[in-house]
Design an enzyme around this catalytic site. Structure first.
Site, mmCIF file in Angstrom:
data_model
loop_
_atom_site.group_PDB
_atom_site.id
_atom_site.type_symbol
_atom_site.label_atom_id
_atom_site.label_comp_id
_atom_site.label_asym_id
_atom_site.label_seq_id
_atom_site.Cartn_x
_atom_site.Cartn_y
_atom_site.Cartn_z
ATOM 1 N N THR A 32 1.034 -1.213 -0.017
ATOM 2 C CA THR A 32 0.189 -0.034 -0.132
ATOM 3 C C THR A 32 0.979 1.198 -0.064
ATOM 4 O O THR A 32 1.763 1.356 0.790
ATOM 5 C CB THR A 32 -0.801 -0.225 1.102
ATOM 6 N N GLU A 65 9.910 -7.179 -2.113
ATOM 7 C CA GLU A 65 10.271 -5.934 -3.274
ATOM 8 C C GLU A 65 11.691 -6.251 -3.352
ATOM 9 O O GLU A 65 12.173 -5.699 -4.414
ATOM 10 C CB GLU A 65 9.956 -4.666 -2.543
ATOM 11 N N ARG A 115 5.276 7.013 0.554
ATOM 12 C CA ARG A 115 4.612 6.572 1.782
ATOM 13 C C ARG A 115 5.591 6.690 2.801
ATOM 14 O O ARG A 115 6.930 6.598 2.838
ATOM 15 C CB ARG A 115 4.234 5.257 1.675
ATOM 16 N N ASN A 1015 -4.753 -8.125 3.612
ATOM 17 C CA ASN A 1015 -4.770 -6.469 4.215
ATOM 18 C C ASN A 1015 -4.361 -5.716 2.918
ATOM 19 O O ASN A 1015 -5.101 -4.611 2.927
ATOM 20 C CB ASN A 1015 -3.675 -6.386 5.145
#
Lengths: 1208, 337
Positions: A32, A65, A115, A1015
């Protein structure tokens, strides 16, 4: 100029469109707020959508990642055009490869929805902490401030990277730009072709490693040459700014949108300047436009190319009259003497001012400020405050804007009433909805309708709370004739339209604070036209009268029911909005909604189209304007979010955050190290359930299953003697204990927390007892909550006031006994009917008073630890699970560290105890050191001994005694639990998990296996079964689910259990007890039905049972302690598959949808999956039958089956 | 060689063996095997409006269930809008059967709403069906609803549909009518070209462990044919519409009895599911042999020869025969036990 089509999309979509168009390999991993970019790319490729050169980009999901970056590095080195998308911690995991990619001068663009980084807390919201941590990698860095810029700069970046050979980090603000719906212009292929020279693509292909023209890259270098080689790249960096500007100029000639490395806005002779990058620059632009018109001598610079940093371009952009500069950074570098952008600007200007021919009379004063961390609001009022501050002779440096810092006093004060004139012609609307009522999707649809059907510009931004059940959403929509630069929420007294989609919000939120004069207020309410006024709180009535608000009412649920829409009110509320907002002519608007409905359902589902049409027409008939009385008549006050009796912190901090006032809390109220109190969910009475379970004492056999399965710990059992309950409320239910394990005179009660229940009905579903004369009546039945609420609230409070039953007397090996234990995990905000939480609750019942939890990032860390409240709780003695979340990728290691420390400290305590033997009761020392803490009695006794030890230590004045006093707690057993989902355990954290399993240390690992990344919205993990459709597997997962249990069992010293609590609750209970008792690593893999399975969670138990019966989820326990006894460690707890695999998977949409989209693959995967199931069962069955006294035969069996598995 | 030709719904069929609506028509290869084995026509499995609706609702629910209002997940699945729906697949299958088979294809439809019957009936005609079988059933669970009202519903569906489609329509009926003959005549008057007697249904079963009701259907047996034969025999000659029998026809004897009673075709299902499409060939050969052995020239000659009108003792079809039936379980006094 080429034709540019208009799209209503968000920043993520804009980036993904360009990335998919211009790449051949895309490696992805969910995080996210960047996940939607990967999801979109995967979906387009699965539909065969091609890139600019006619081939379908290959999308590959990696385990992390770090893996994605490595894959991209490889793909680039093999000559492909490759990209990835990420954010936050994900970007940090890519750093090592980014140095390599840049070092090798490889063209690529990484798209980052920037973020916050996890520090004192994780946050999914936007700031530049992540990209700033990547500024030394050698990637060029380009910032986009709006969805349109994302689209434009994504293309510009790709072109510049291919030509200039530097990789580029293209970033935009996560959860602002990434998720802001906006009307933007997209390019056709001619623009792509004009921007991307095919020669560059050929060059990239040709640079690929190939045995046809082999080279060696990635060498190791010694002190003699590394330095020089590192300097060899300099020309590429010095070349990039000009090349970037040239690319921007070309783009301008094609599209009419002209960007610069530094874009100046404002008065050309401005004295005061703000410099910043990101979405905040849009708000600054809006404010500068307004203030310059007021005569202010101000301006601002939007930084686009942050690396390589072009001092020359910056100086050129700065007006000659500039005397004061504030540089705003959306990041924090604790301990630094300024944030990165500030320091670069200072250096550039200082260097320039010390050179000849400096254009400034004096070097401008420069201050640096932080703003907008984790998407903190950044408004025109704050921008004005910064400009005003620049006028002062004494300026704060550093400063902060947007918070009240009463600790370091860095913050500036701003005037909240300040507004620009940007919205004089804008229509602003705010909608309060429930997460599940479709408000957000309806609003996205409205934006699309308006954006695509009119010349109006549109903007949509959506604010969510952190709950998954009963979540509140607030939609902020703006429409206007001019482009909208407001990257902030609709402010107080600004909204032309306020909608309340759920009447329950009336007493919770000051919704009409947002309404402007003459605004429209729309309320969904079951109250009729005459009585609805009296349902409004006093303050709201006042506001309606004072602001002359036009008040409309609709009973949306009644319309939905009547028109066959069930409980779905989104189309109905959307119709109301269009009908009364006046944003479009009514007839035109209704036609547009109907067209949108037809588009959604297409020709295939005519009946659904008709149903929606009926609902739309009926809505128009049922929407009424309410005559507003002249007088306030209500006595209803807004609910206090927490009771007055709550502790101070809960009232002053938690309560304020619940009420939506978190923004106004000053710095001093926050614990600096991020420690928060437990048990706070208990204060947040959410009243979500329409129906709650009611217990029938005459039928109940006290099996305890209802307590076991309750995902929210709202149905509890407690034992007490008759004499304890003399003062019980009249309606408090209890019944004599049944069973030989309990002494006479004991009573038991099963009590429901009426305001915490979510109404999921799973307790009723599991209840095995039916009335012999009326099979529809069970020992628990769902009954309407409202009439029972008051009475049951009293009963619940009374129930809580009764003392807990002595744990030493409870038989934890039975469901009935274990379920009398107090849960220390209660009322979580997980989805109603969540399949994960019963396991956590069970662990908290059995071990909560001695538990330390290491929780991987994921659903369990969000419903477990997202402020304002936590479900983790303490018992009456103040004991309870101590909880922390480190990261996603390192949770096993984090938990291991906790274990190692506890063991070390406990060893140290014993050492000190031995040293103090002569000063303390010797017998006490011996007993403490040799204590058996394997059961409740042993634990209790040890705690008593430690208390007495503490008393004795108090009187000893020696450093050893003082030291020991600190460590006495470590003489009591602590149970370390490492908890997380399958994304962590199977993928990103598997390396660490494997290491921890191999370590032999005493940790308990609980994997809540939902078989997807729940999630982040259901992306494929290696736990996803073959044939399931998930995000990143839009055409069905082709490979089989990884058998984590089998991998763990191979170690032979790991306790492994495969459980599904609704498959066999006693097996689950036993597994938890055995795992905790095992003095070594234990792994419990727990089947957890999830909304991402495409099921209604009221079927949670049925799905677990089907999973077990079909062999998808065999139940077993592998107890290595039995090996030592020469016995077989493997115990199969479920029978051979008794139903075809198909009978399980056809009941879940995640599998079933593949039959609609890819029927042939679906059939193929079914055949393979059935074979997987059969093979696995045979393997386990044979394992369970092996003679473990003969190690050779065990080894031979495993080798043989490994070979077989590989063949499959 | 016996002439096996028969006429059903105005279609000239080469023999009276017609596989009924069953999963057999779902697979193109199986359908071809049926044709090769001698099937004279094929009734497709039913297109259920209920399923079309439930698919749409499910799609809708799925589409909307995605949103739980969490910032990190605004959905949980990739969403598809351009997939083949159940109705698309049905019509495509019908089209394929028409293209690849030479025998007539009778589509079957089960509607739930007046609009549904018409809309889907039209789409079936458009897709090329030779005839349409209406699989109408109604569990009369409403105590307020009279028999007349139920019959009127059937008639209404038929009347309205026959305004919209021009292919022959046959009604597949339940056995539960107070006066089947009278009702069938009314159907004929309303435009029905045929009837199929009688439909078999899922029945609610009770799971003794869970006390839950679970719908169940078992394959049929020959025992079920006698009731059907009776009603064919009673019907034959009194109406002009075609008569098909369905439910329990497993052996050549069953088939012959139905033809003797007056059926134009016999539907086959369970036996073919059990023994495979090839079995039809064997039944056909057995039928031929029997007719040859019994010196019949054609099906036409045999058809209805034992209907009530032509039966040796017509009253037998009307008698409930309690005593005889019971007696057949009573040992003759002369038998030593």
């Amino acid at each position: 100029m080429s034709k540019q089509s208009l799209l209503m999309i968000d920043g993520n979509q804009a980036a993904a469109i360009v990335a998919h168009k211009l790449n051949e390999v895309i490696a992805i991993y969910p995080i996210t707020p960047a996940s939607p970019m990967g999801e979109a790319a995967d979906e387009w490729s699965s539909r065969g959508q091609t890139n600019l050169w006619g081939t379908v980009p290959e999308i590959i999901e990696m385990q992390s990642e770090a893996g994605a970056a490595g894959t991209i590095h490889g793909a680039l080195q093999a000559g492909a055009l490759a990209t990835t998308f990420t954010a936050s911690q994900g970007l940090l995991l890519m750093l090592p490869n980014m140095y390599k990619i840049a070092g090798e001068l490889t063209p690529t663009v990484f798209h980052i929805a920037s973020r916050s980084l996890a520090c004192q807390a994780l946050s999914i919201f936007g700031d530049h902490s992540d990209v700033m941590a990547a500024r030394m990698t050698g990637f060029a860095m380009l910032s986009s401030n709006s969805p349109q810029e994302v689209m434009d700069l994504a293309l510009i970046a790709t072109a510049a990277s291919l030509e200039g050979r530097l990789p580029i980090l293209h970033f935009f603000d996560g959860f602002r730009t990434s998720h802001e719906q906006s009307k933007i212009k997209a390019f056709d292929d001619t623009i792509y072709h004009a921007m991307i020279d095919d020669e560059w693509v050929k060059t990239q292909h040709a640079r690929g490693l190939s045995p046809e023209h082999p080279v060696l890259r990635g060498s190791s270098q010694n002190p003699d040459v590394y330095f020089q080689a590192r300097e060899s790249v300099n020309p590429y960096y010095s070349n990039m700014p000009d090349l970037m500007q040239k690319t921007m100029d070309l783009f301008a000639s094609l599209t009419g949108r002209h960007y610069h490395l530094f874009d100046y806005i404002g008065d050309p002779r401005a004295e005061r300047i703000i410099i910043l990058m990101g979405s905040g620059a849009e708000t600054v632009e809006e404010t500068v436009d307004y203030l310059v018109k007021q005569g202010e001598s101000i301006g601002a610079i939007k930084v686009r190319l942050f690396r390589p940093f072009s001092a020359k371009a910056l100086i050129t952009a700065l007006p000659i009259n500039c005397t004061n500069i504030a540089v705003l950074d959306r990041t924090k570098e604790p301990g630094a003497d300024g944030e990165p952008l500030y320091k670069d600007v200072v250096t550039a200007i200082a260097q320039y001012c010390s050179s000849e021919n400096c254009k400034f009379a004096n070097m401008p004063r420069m201050i640096g400020g932080r703003y907008g961390l984790s998407s903190k609001e950044f408004t025109p009022a704050m921008v004005k405050a910064v400009f005003d501050h620049l006028k002062l002779p004494q300026q704060k440096n550093p400063f902060t804007i947007g918070i009240h810092d009463d600790v370091s006093h860095h913050s500036l004060i701003w005037d909240e009433t300040f507004r620009t004139d940007a919205h004089s012609n804008t229509f602003q609307a705010v909608f309060f909805g429930l997460g599940s009522d479709g408000t957000v999707s309806a609003n996205k649809n409205s934006i699309k309708i308006i954006g695509e059907n009119t010349d109006l510009h549109a903007q949509g931004y959506f604010v969510y709370d952190s709950k998954k059940s009963g979540a509140v959403t607030i939609s902020h929509l703006r429409f206007g004739p001019a482009p909208i630069h407001s990257t902030y929420l609709i402010a107080e007294s600004d909204a032309n339209f306020v909608a309340c989609h759920q009447p329950i919000f009336l007493e919770r939120y000051d919704m009409l604070d947002l309404a402007t004069k003459d605004a429209v207020f729309l309320l969904n309410s079951a109250a009729d036209d005459k009585t609805v006024w009296n349902t409004l709180p006093k303050k709201m009535q006042q506001q309606i009268i004072e602001k002359q608000i036009k008040f409309y009412r609709i009973d949306a649920y009644a319309v939905a029911e009547k028109t066959g829409m069930g409980k779905r009110i989104n189309t109905i509320m959307q119709t109301c909005f269009f009908s009364i907002s006046g944003i479009l002519p009514k007839g035109e608007a209704i036609l547009a909604i109907k067209q949108a409905v037809e588009k959604t359902y297409g020709k295939k589902h005519k009946r659904m189209v008709e149903l929606n049409f009926q609902a739309i027409d009926e809505t128009l008939a049922c929407l009424h304007k309410i005559e507003v009385p002249q007088q306030v008549s209500s006595n209803i006050e807004l609910h206090s979010p927490v009771p007055d009796s709550a502790p101070e912190f809960i009232r002053k901090v938690t309560g304020e955050i619940i009420a939506g006032h978190g923004d106004s809390l000053p710095v001093s109220l926050f614990p600096a190290d991020g420690s928060y109190p437990l048990g706070t969910c208990a204060y947040e009475k959410r009243n979500l359930a329409l129906e709650i379970p009611v217990w029938e004492t005459d039928l109940c056999t006290q099996c305890g299953k209802c307590v076991m399965v309750c995902p929210h710990a709202v149905i509890r059992s407690k034992m007490f003697s008759t004499s304890d309950i003399a003062d019980a409320p009249q309606t408090f239910k209890h019944t004599p204990m049944l069973g030989k394990d309990f002494p006479a005179g004991l009573e038991i009660s099963y009590q429901v927390a009426p305001e915490d229940c979510t109404g999921c009905s799973l307790c009723v579903d599991i209840c095995p007892i039916r009335d012999k004369s009326n099979a529809s009546r069970k020992a628990l039945n769902m009954v309407q909550q409202a009439p029972l609420k008051h009475q049951e609230k009293k009963n619940w409070d009374y129930f809580l006031s009764l003392p807990e039953y002595d744990r030493r007397l409870l038989k934890a090996t039975t469901i009935k006994g274990a379920m009398v234990m107090q849960p220390l995990f209660e009322f979580s905000g997980a989805c109603a009917g969540c399949g994960e939480t019963p396991y956590l609750k069970l662990a908290s019942q059995l071990f909560g008073d001695r538990m330390v939890v290491a929780n991987a990032t994921g659903c369990s860390s969000i419903y477990g630890g997202n402020l304002p409240t936590t479900p983790w709780a303490k018992n009456s003695e103040g004991r309870g699970p101590a909880w922390n979340n480190s990261l996603f990728e390192d949770n096993a290691e984090f938990g291991l560290g906790i274990r190692v420390a506890i063991d070390k400290l406990s060893e140290q305590a014993v050492e000190l105890l031995n040293q103090l033997k002569s000063h303390i009761d010797k017998e006490l020392v011996e007993v403490i050191i040799n204590a058996d803490q394997s059961n409740e009695a042993g634990l209790y006794d040890q705690r008593q001994r430690v208390t007495s030890l503490r008393q004795q230590l108090q009187s000893i004045d020696s450093s050893i005694a003082h030291q020991l006093l600190q460590l006495t707690g470590d003489l009591c057993k602590k149970s370390v639990w490492i908890v997380g989902g399958d994304g962590w355990a199977y993928d990103i954290g598997y390396g660490g998990l494997d290491h921890v399993l191999a370590s032999g240390r005493n940790v308990n690992i609980l994997v809540l296996d939902t078989e997807v990344y729940s999630n982040t919205g259901g992306q494929t993990s290696k736990a996803t079964p073959r044939g399931a459709v998930a995000k990143f597997s839009a055409s069905g997962k082709a490979s089989a689910k990884k058998d984590l249990a089998r991998l763990a069992m191979d170690y032979e010293n790991v306790y492994v259990a495969h459980v599904a609590y609704a498959g066999k609750d006693t097996q689950t209970l036993r597994a938890f007890l055995e795992a905790e008792a095992h003095d070594g690593p234990s792994l419990i893999i727990a089947y957890s039905p999830c909304i991402a399975h495409g099921i209604d969670l009221s079927n949670n138990h049925q799905q677990q049972q089907l999973a077990v019966k079909s062999g998808h989820w065999p139940l077993f326990r592998f107890n290595p302690n039995r090996i030592k006894q020469g016995k077989n460690p493997m115990h199969l707890d479920s029978a051979a598959p008794s139903i075809p695999y198909q009978d399980f998977i056809r009941t879940e949409a995640r599998f079933d949808m593949l039959w609609q989209t890819h029927p042939e693959d679906a059939e193929k995967y079914l055949v393979q999956a059935q074979r997987d199931v059969t093979h696995r069962y045979h393997y386990y069955q044979q394992l369970a039958e092996l003679d473990w006294s003969d190690s050779m035969s065990v080894a031979a069996f495993k080798a043989k089956n490994k070979h077989k598995a590989e063949e499959i | 060689m016996v002439n096996l030709n028969t006429n059903y719904l105005g279609l000239k069929l080469i023999n009276p063996l017609v596989p009924s609506a069953s999963p057999l028509s779902k697979d193109l290869d199986t359908a071809k095997q049926l044709e090769d084995a001698g099937a004279s026509a094929l009734v497709m499995h039913s297109l259920f409006e209920e399923r079309i609706e439930s698919e749409a609702k499910r799609h809708d629910r799925f589409f909307h269930q995605q949103a739980i209002g969490h910032a990190e997940a605004d959905s949980f699945h990739p969403l598809y809008f351009d997939y083949d729906s159940y109705q698309d697949r049905y019509l495509e299958q019908l089209h394929q059967l028409k293209t690849q088979l030479d025998i007539p294809i009778i589509a079957s439809l089960n509607g739930t709403t007046p609009e549904g019957w018409i809309e889907y009936g039209k789409s079936i005609q458009q897709a090329g069906a030779d005839a349409l079988e209406l699989n109408v059933y109604y569990i009369a669970a409403d105590i307020e609803l009279s028999a007349q009202a139920i019959e009127d519903q059937y008639l209404k569906i038929l009347t309205e549909l026959s305004h919209h489609v021009s292919i022959p329509i046959t009604m597949k009926l339940s056995s539960q009518f107070s006066s089947p003959l009278h009702f069938i005549r009314k159907l004929e008057q309303a435009g029905a070209n045929g009837v199929a007697l009688f439909n078999r249904f899922y029945q609610p079963d009770i799971d003794l462990e869970t006390l839950l009701i679970t719908p169940k259907i078992n394959l049929s047996s020959s025992a079920e044919t006698l009731m059907r034969i009776r009603w064919v025999a009673l019907l034959y000659g009194r109406v002009k519409l075609s008569i098909a029998v369905t439910g329990g026809f497993h052996t050549v004897e069953d088939i012959i009895k139905a033809l003797l009673a007056g059926a134009d075709v016999t539907h086959l299902c369970s036996i073919l599911l059990e023994k495979g499409p090839q079995h039809l060939k064997q039944l056909l050969e057995e039928l031929n042999t029997w007719l040859e052995q019994h010196e019949y020239e054609s099906i036409q000659q045999l058809k209805g020869s034992l209907s009530q009108q032509h039966a040796i003792n017509p009253a037998d079809y009307e008698r409930a025969n309690y005593i005889e039936v019971l007696d057949s379980y009573t040992s003759s006094s002369g038998v030593l036990r």
